[in-house]
Design a protein around this motif. Structure first.
Motif, PDB file in Angstrom:
ATOM      1  N   PRO A  55       0.847  -1.193   0.000  1.00  0.00           N
ATOM      2  CA  PRO A  55       0.000   0.000   0.000  1.00  0.00           C
ATOM      3  C   PRO A  55       0.883   1.245   0.000  1.00  0.00           C
ATOM      4  O   PRO A  55       1.799   1.354   0.812  1.00  0.00           O
ATOM      5  CB  PRO A  55      -0.780  -0.119   1.308  1.00  0.00           C
ATOM      6  CG  PRO A  55      -0.757  -1.548   1.650  1.00  0.00           C
ATOM      7  CD  PRO A  55       0.515  -2.113   1.104  1.00  0.00           C
TER       8      PRO A  55
ATOM      9  N   SER B  44       2.073   0.136  -6.438  1.00  0.00           N
ATOM     10  CA  SER B  44       0.992  -0.068  -5.475  1.00  0.00           C
ATOM     11  C   SER B  44      -0.222  -0.709  -6.134  1.00  0.00           C
ATOM     12  O   SER B  44      -0.819  -0.137  -7.049  1.00  0.00           O
ATOM     13  CB  SER B  44       0.581   1.251  -4.840  1.00  0.00           C
ATOM     14  OG  SER B  44      -0.520   0.998  -3.994  1.00  0.00           O
ATOM     15  N   TYR B  46      -3.030  -1.304  -4.597  1.00  0.00           N
ATOM     16  CA  TYR B  46      -4.228  -1.103  -3.782  1.00  0.00           C
ATOM     17  C   TYR B  46      -4.941   0.227  -3.987  1.00  0.00           C
ATOM     18  O   TYR B  46      -5.999   0.444  -3.431  1.00  0.00           O
ATOM     19  CB  TYR B  46      -3.864  -1.230  -2.295  1.00  0.00           C
ATOM     20  CG  TYR B  46      -3.169  -2.521  -1.971  1.00  0.00           C
ATOM     21  CD1 TYR B  46      -3.885  -3.713  -1.906  1.00  0.00           C
ATOM     22  CD2 TYR B  46      -1.803  -2.557  -1.763  1.00  0.00           C
ATOM     23  CE1 TYR B  46      -3.247  -4.907  -1.629  1.00  0.00           C
ATOM     24  CE2 TYR B  46      -1.161  -3.752  -1.474  1.00  0.00           C
ATOM     25  CZ  TYR B  46      -1.885  -4.931  -1.412  1.00  0.00           C
ATOM     26  OH  TYR B  46      -1.253  -6.110  -1.140  1.00  0.00           O
TER      27      TYR B  46
END
Lengths: 60, 324
Positions: A55, B44, B46
């Protein structure tokens, strides 16, 4: 000196000047690029993808 | 031999062994080399697309987001300065050539890839090659950029781009120069060219206290967006937080952001949002025709999406965006 000889000498001198100055001029004028060519080796540290794939804390 | 990089308006003259201002385009033996091609420092899986921010582009979907180190601007307020202002020698990256990136996106069913976080313009060749391959694989490409690029490479890149969020940081040459070491005109040209190319464009303006938070400055910016990009162009006012070399300024007050939104709406912009802060009204999409609530958001989460086939379900007005 005949006119023909004089013109020949003039052309020779001109060629020497042109050739003599073109090299430093070529050196001084930068080569222009829009696209860069990829460098195969990364200059920093390399990690496996899973180590940087998380993330994101970055904005955007 | 010196080389000149003509990618961005800085036109860096680079001595052998040195890099341009972006730190990642280097003169090696008289040839311009990109040291970050295929080496993202962040990947990334997400991010929601709303984080870019893009509010009118495939809402509610995740977007595979990548960045390399480096940037051609040096904004004193940069939120991602740890990567944008990093030297590649001191950074960490993974090897991810375009084929593997697109494979990764396909394998995980991503609809789109974002070139974001730092500045996709400085990793231009990587962005371009990834975008070209992604297009062939039916994956959409999104740029999150400051738009500081020359016209010719920009237009070439736009051929493979589906959407962009472009920063319009200030509406003043002086502030662009003092705060970001850039200039306004090339950014305006990039915004106009992007819109004219037919891709989906949203604009972000970070409101920084004491620098660009005066009503007349906000009004001027809104007028420029409306005149040059059209009233349907979504505009995001983003909240400033003290960062990097601008820790002496306070965060933008919610009042100022609301004021910005009100000014933008009064100037005729149809979709105006507030970001980096929770705001009820300022994150929802309303129909510019009948004022019906179309998309309700809370942060990056979509609570409801009532847009039907790209139109308002009540008055059937077409809503600017890419909806599927």
């Amino acid at each position: 000196m005949t006119r023909r000889k004089f013109i020949r000498k003039l052309i020779k001198a001109g060629s020497v000047i042109v050739l003599g100055t073109s090299w430093p001029v070529r050196k001084a004028v930068p080569r222009k690029f829009v696209r860069a060519i990829r460098l195969e080796k990364y200059p920093g540290h390399l990690r496996p993808l899973r180590d940087i794939s998380k993330p994101s804390k970055w904005s955007g | 031999m010196k080389v000149q990089c003509e990618l961005c308006p800085k036109l860096c003259l680079i001595e052998p062994g040195q890099s341009g201002e972006c730190r990642v385009r280097i003169n090696i033996d008289g040839v311009l080399r990109s040291v970050v091609y295929g080496f993202p420092c962040s990947v990334s899986p997400y991010d929601p697309v709303e984080k870019k921010p893009l509010f009118h582009f495939l809402p509610g979907t995740r977007i595979l987001s990548i960045a390399t180190v480096g940037c051609n601007l040096h904004c004193q307020n940069c939120q991602n300065w740890e990567i944008s202002q990093a030297n590649p020698e001191e950074s960490t990256a993974a090897f991810l050539p375009p084929e593997r990136l697109v494979e990764l996106a396909k394998k995980n069913n991503y609809l789109s890839i974002a070139y974001t976080y730092s500045e996709p313009i400085i990793f231009y060749e990587y962005t371009y090659d990834c975008a070209k391959l992604a297009r062939q694989a039916n994956i959409r490409n999104v740029l999150v950029t400051a738009g500081y690029i020359n016209e010719q490479p920009w237009k070439r890149l736009l051929e493979y781009v589906d959407a962009a969020n472009i920063d319009l940081k200030f509406i003043s040459e002086d502030l662009y120069w003092r705060i970001c070491s850039g200039t306004l005109k090339p950014v305006q040209n990039s915004l106009i060219a992007a819109k004219a190319s037919g891709i989906h464009v949203e604009v972000t303006n970070l409101i920084i206290p004491t620098l660009n938070d005066k009503p007349e400055q906000i009004r001027e910016l809104c007028r420029w967006v409306k005149t040059n990009m059209g009233s349907e162009t979504p505009l995001h006012f983003s909240r400033f937080f003290p960062q990097y070399q601008m820790r002496h300024l306070p965060p933008t007050s919610p009042k100022t952001l609301d004021m910005g939104r009100e000014i933008a709406i009064s100037e005729g912009l149809n979709y105006v949002y507030i970001g980096n802060i929770l705001s009820k009204e300022g994150q929802n999409t309303y129909c510019p025709g009948c004022k019906e609530l179309l998309i309700e958001r809370s942060g990056y989460t979509i609570l409801q999406n009532r847009v039907k086939d790209g139109c308002c379900p009540k008055c059937s007005k077409e809503i600017y965006g890419v909806w599927r």
